[in-house]
Enzyme design. Sequence first.
Site, mmCIF file in Angstrom:
data_model
loop_
_atom_site.group_PDB
_atom_site.id
_atom_site.type_symbol
_atom_site.label_atom_id
_atom_site.label_comp_id
_atom_site.label_asym_id
_atom_site.label_seq_id
_atom_site.Cartn_x
_atom_site.Cartn_y
_atom_site.Cartn_z
ATOM 1 N N ASP A 67 -48.057 67.382 97.960
ATOM 2 C CA ASP A 67 -48.569 68.231 99.032
ATOM 3 C C ASP A 67 -49.846 67.659 99.646
ATOM 4 O O ASP A 67 -50.077 67.790 100.846
ATOM 5 C CB ASP A 67 -48.845 69.642 98.506
ATOM 6 N N GLY A 68 -50.679 67.019 98.824
ATOM 7 C CA GLY A 68 -51.922 66.437 99.346
ATOM 8 C C GLY A 68 -51.655 65.363 100.388
ATOM 9 O O GLY A 68 -52.340 65.288 101.412
ATOM 10 N N ASN A 140 -53.540 74.206 105.373
ATOM 11 C CA ASN A 140 -53.542 75.038 104.173
ATOM 12 C C ASN A 140 -54.700 76.026 104.112
ATOM 13 O O ASN A 140 -54.505 77.230 104.133
ATOM 14 C CB ASN A 140 -53.589 74.161 102.924
ATOM 15 N N ARG A 151 -73.628 78.015 88.948
ATOM 16 C CA ARG A 151 -74.466 79.026 89.592
ATOM 17 C C ARG A 151 -73.609 79.787 90.587
ATOM 18 O O ARG A 151 -72.467 79.424 90.841
ATOM 19 C CB ARG A 151 -75.650 78.371 90.314
ATOM 20 N N THR A 181 -49.703 79.420 98.694
ATOM 21 C CA THR A 181 -49.189 78.959 97.402
ATOM 22 C C THR A 181 -50.045 77.835 96.813
ATOM 23 O O THR A 181 -49.654 77.235 95.811
ATOM 24 C CB THR A 181 -47.738 78.465 97.555
ATOM 25 N N TYR A 183 -54.475 76.731 96.513
ATOM 26 C CA TYR A 183 -55.666 77.209 95.815
ATOM 27 C C TYR A 183 -55.745 78.737 95.855
ATOM 28 O O TYR A 183 -56.184 79.393 94.900
ATOM 29 C CB TYR A 183 -56.904 76.583 96.474
ATOM 30 N N LEU A 185 -53.427 80.907 95.601
ATOM 31 C CA LEU A 185 -52.624 81.481 94.522
ATOM 32 C C LEU A 185 -53.336 81.351 93.184
ATOM 33 O O LEU A 185 -53.362 82.284 92.381
ATOM 34 C CB LEU A 185 -51.261 80.793 94.478
ATOM 35 N N SER A 186 -53.949 80.193 92.944
ATOM 36 C CA SER A 186 -54.676 79.976 91.690
ATOM 37 C C SER A 186 -55.864 80.919 91.559
ATOM 38 O O SER A 186 -56.260 81.291 90.451
ATOM 39 C CB SER A 186 -55.178 78.523 91.621
#
Length: 283
Positions: A67-68, A140, A151, A181, A183, A185-186
């Site tokens: 995907d990247g 995306n 921090r 779907t 970052y 999603l994570s």
Amino acid sequence: MTPNPYRDKDFQTVRRAYQILTDAGVDVRLCLPFEVDKSYDLPKDLRFSRLDRELPGAELIICFGGDGTILHMSKTATRAGIPILGVNIGTMGFMAELENTELEQLRRLATGDYTIDKRMMLDVTVFRDRDIIFHDIGLNDVVLTKGAVARIVHLAVECDGVQAMECGGDGVIIATPTGSTAYNLSAGGPIVEPAAHSILVTPICAHDVGSRCMVTSDKRVITVKLIRNARRNAYLSVDGGKSVRLSMGDTTIIKKSNLETSLIRLKERSFYDVVNQKFRDNR
């Protein structure tokens, strides 16, 4: 064709694809999607052209990688008005149309037997006082986050000039449905089908239990400001690209772009079939 040399070992997938396409009568050019390390030895039997030289005459781009890689090429392809077909040589590969075991379907490109799937993009501008210090488009997501030091970064999020969220934590993700779907999603955000007309705002590890993901209309203009921070800076990245350092008072404006990425589709399948398959295959 634009292969990721770090994904496609010895360009094995590209070699098979090249043979299939040339046998079908397609004129194929090989171009690297990005500059590779000088210590990387490219195969002597493959001839590579410059991408900027081939783009004006190209009808489509076939991108080999994860995907990247597809995200990286999406900006170039979109600005040139050229559709892109992704072949997955990665892990999840939500945006890829084909797996590297399905290369025979590339023959259909020769007869135009495919459809185009339009995907919305985000337009991102960072202002420092009245000066624009950064501008980009993304397929995306846009991520504003703290640095590597443990921090909290404090951000205020506005929708059409009205404050919608103030959160302290690791940052915030502004995502398209395509990016839901990734970052998003994570970080606990929802999965949204690509055809939806929406922009997602998802806090990252928010310390305020009242901070929750929001799904807004794609007509909204999202503004994010750094309001408090011990070191007076945060970082912004678009589609996982190089980070831009933000200072106190900088204003990030995010809205739907006038540009759309065109993804080539060769298979008739539901987005939910793709989701189920990807999660099943990567358990």
